[in-house]
Design a protein around this motif. Structure first.
Motif, short mmCIF file in Angstrom:
data_model
loop_
_atom_site.label_atom_id
_atom_site.label_comp_id
_atom_site.label_asym_id
_atom_site.label_seq_id
_atom_site.Cartn_x
_atom_site.Cartn_y
_atom_site.Cartn_z
N TYR A 186 0.86 -1.18 0.00
CA TYR A 186 0.00 0.00 0.00
C TYR A 186 0.89 1.23 0.00
CZ TYR A 186 -3.42 -3.47 1.35
OH TYR A 186 -4.22 -4.58 1.38
N ILE A 198 -8.13 2.92 0.55
CA ILE A 198 -8.20 1.60 1.17
C ILE A 198 -9.48 1.43 1.98
CG2 ILE A 198 -5.69 1.31 1.25
CD1 ILE A 198 -5.88 2.02 4.27
N LYS A 209 -7.52 -2.52 -1.17
CA LYS A 209 -7.54 -1.20 -1.76
C LYS A 209 -8.48 -1.17 -2.95
CE LYS A 209 -3.16 -1.71 -4.25
NZ LYS A 209 -1.86 -1.08 -4.47
#
Length: 109
Positions: A19, A25, A106
């Motif tokens: 990420y 997210i 995500k």
């Protein structure tokens, strides 16, 4: 997450091992699900002071903060998130950092 996301808009969520900044997210915090944007990752320092948000001593002009002075040194697997509708968002400014194991996935473009 308005104006980025709209009510009843269909989005695909994908679990990831990576990420980064600007990712949107989905995560769990205190048994609630949230959708927020990552603005700081491990190794970053976030400071909330004087009504403003700083990341690594750089003023983030898109965000504001009203509260007591706080600072976070993000460790591996920690993220600082803010909603795109930041003026009406419950996010890391209120509940602190989130952990990678709390992330569901995500949003894909």
């Amino acid at each position: 997450m308005a104006p980025t996301l709209k009510d009843n808009q269909l989005k695909i969520i994908r679990k990831s091992d990576f990420y980064e900044n600007k990712d949107i997210i989905v995560f769990k915090k205190d048994s609630e699900s949230y959708v927020k944007r990552v603005i700081a990752i491990d190794g970053d320092r976030v400071e909330l002071k004087d009504g403003k948000v700083y990341i690594n001593n750089i003023l983030q002009t898109n965000y504001n903060y009203s509260g007591e002075k706080k600072a976070f040194n993000l460790k591996e697997g920690e993220f600082f998130v803010i909603g795109d509708n930041y003026q009406n968002s419950l996010d890391s400014r209120a509940f602190g950092v989130i952990k990678e194991n709390d992330i569901i996935g995500k949003l894909l473009a």
